[in-house]
Design an enzyme around this catalytic site. Structure first.
Site, PDB file in Angstrom:
ATOM      1  N   GLY A 203       0.791  -1.227   0.000  1.00  0.00           N
ATOM      2  CA  GLY A 203       0.000   0.000   0.000  1.00  0.00           C
ATOM      3  C   GLY A 203       0.823   1.277   0.000  1.00  0.00           C
ATOM      4  O   GLY A 203       0.299   2.363   0.236  1.00  0.00           O
TER       5      GLY A 203
ATOM      6  N   HIS B 215       9.074   6.134   4.927  1.00  0.00           N
ATOM      7  CA  HIS B 215       8.481   6.972   5.971  1.00  0.00           C
ATOM      8  C   HIS B 215       7.786   6.102   6.995  1.00  0.00           C
ATOM      9  O   HIS B 215       7.221   5.060   6.676  1.00  0.00           O
ATOM     10  CB  HIS B 215       7.519   8.000   5.386  1.00  0.00           C
TER      11      HIS B 215
HETATM   12  P1  5GP Z   1       2.058   5.760   2.024  1.00  0.00           P
HETATM   13  O1  5GP Z   1       0.775   5.186   1.514  1.00  0.00           O
HETATM   14  O2  5GP Z   1       3.107   5.886   0.951  1.00  0.00           O
HETATM   15  O3  5GP Z   1       2.545   5.063   3.256  1.00  0.00           O
HETATM   16  O4  5GP Z   1       1.677   7.207   2.540  1.00  0.00           O
HETATM   17  C1  5GP Z   1       2.026   8.392   1.907  1.00  0.00           C
HETATM   18  C2  5GP Z   1       1.473   9.488   2.764  1.00  0.00           C
HETATM   19  O5  5GP Z   1       2.052  10.707   2.344  1.00  0.00           O
HETATM   20  C3  5GP Z   1      -0.043   9.671   2.673  1.00  0.00           C
HETATM   21  O6  5GP Z   1      -0.596   9.514   3.979  1.00  0.00           O
HETATM   22  C4  5GP Z   1      -0.208  11.082   2.137  1.00  0.00           C
HETATM   23  O7  5GP Z   1      -1.292  11.765   2.727  1.00  0.00           O
HETATM   24  C5  5GP Z   1       1.109  11.729   2.473  1.00  0.00           C
HETATM   25  N1  5GP Z   1       1.507  12.775   1.545  1.00  0.00           N
HETATM   26  C6  5GP Z   1       1.546  12.686   0.201  1.00  0.00           C
HETATM   27  N2  5GP Z   1       1.984  13.826  -0.332  1.00  0.00           N
HETATM   28  C7  5GP Z   1       2.245  14.660   0.710  1.00  0.00           C
HETATM   29  C8  5GP Z   1       2.735  16.010   0.787  1.00  0.00           C
HETATM   30  O8  5GP Z   1       3.031  16.680  -0.208  1.00  0.00           O
HETATM   31  N3  5GP Z   1       2.875  16.533   2.028  1.00  0.00           N
HETATM   32  C9  5GP Z   1       2.569  15.832   3.162  1.00  0.00           C
HETATM   33  N4  5GP Z   1       2.744  16.448   4.326  1.00  0.00           N
HETATM   34  N5  5GP Z   1       2.119  14.563   3.125  1.00  0.00           N
HETATM   35  C10 5GP Z   1       1.946  13.991   1.910  1.00  0.00           C
END
Ligand code: 5GP
Ligand code: ZN
Length: 111
Positions: free
Chosen positions: A92, A99
């Site tokens: 996912g 992160h």
């Molecule tokens: P993943 O699904 O990759 O674990 O989560 C990526 C996360 O990054 C998501 O919760 C999304 O809301 C966050 N996200 C994506 N783009 C940005 C951004 O430009 N700034 C911030 N602060 N969060 C972001």
């Protein structure tokens, strides 16, 4: 890597609501929070995911995990919080810069 949104945040090219920064890591609030508190911790040096980490990442991985409870407490999550690391498309993951999500304040939640 030049297109990496989190590298752009590290470089200051995209704004973020920063919680913490040192020479190795950055913490900032998620732009689409899924709970009252939702922030993430990232290494400043690009690595796509946990699956791309190797022993050279040991120190920064330890730093991310040790900072999670400290920053969570500062955000009012002294009672507890969730940590989530999505890895790869099958896990996912949407942003391919490692992160650690720290999520809390929304009451108990089953895994
Ligand atoms: P993943 O699904 O990759 O674990 O989560 C990526 C996360 O990054 C998501 O919760 C999304 O809301 C966050 N996200 C994506 N783009 C940005 C951004 O430009 N700034 C911030 N602060 N969060 C972001
Ligand atoms: Zn990156």
């Amino acid at each position: 890597m030049n297109d990496c949104i989190f590298c752009k945040i590290v470089a200051g090219e995209i704004p973020c609501r920063k919680l913490y920064e040192d020479e190795d890591v950055l913490a900032f609030h998620d732009i689409h929070p899924v709970a009252p508190v939702h922030f993430m911790l990232i290494p400043k040096a690009h690595v796509a995911s946990l699956a791309e980490c190797d022993p050279s990442h040991r120190d920064v991985l330890g730093k991310l995990l040790l900072l999670a409870p400290k920053l969570a407490r500062e955000q009012g999550l002294g009672d507890g919080f969730r940590t989530v690391i999505n890895t790869g498309r099958g896990g996912g993951q949407e942003v391919f810069h490692l992160h650690v999500h720290v999520i809390g304040g929304g009451g108990p939640r089953p895994l």
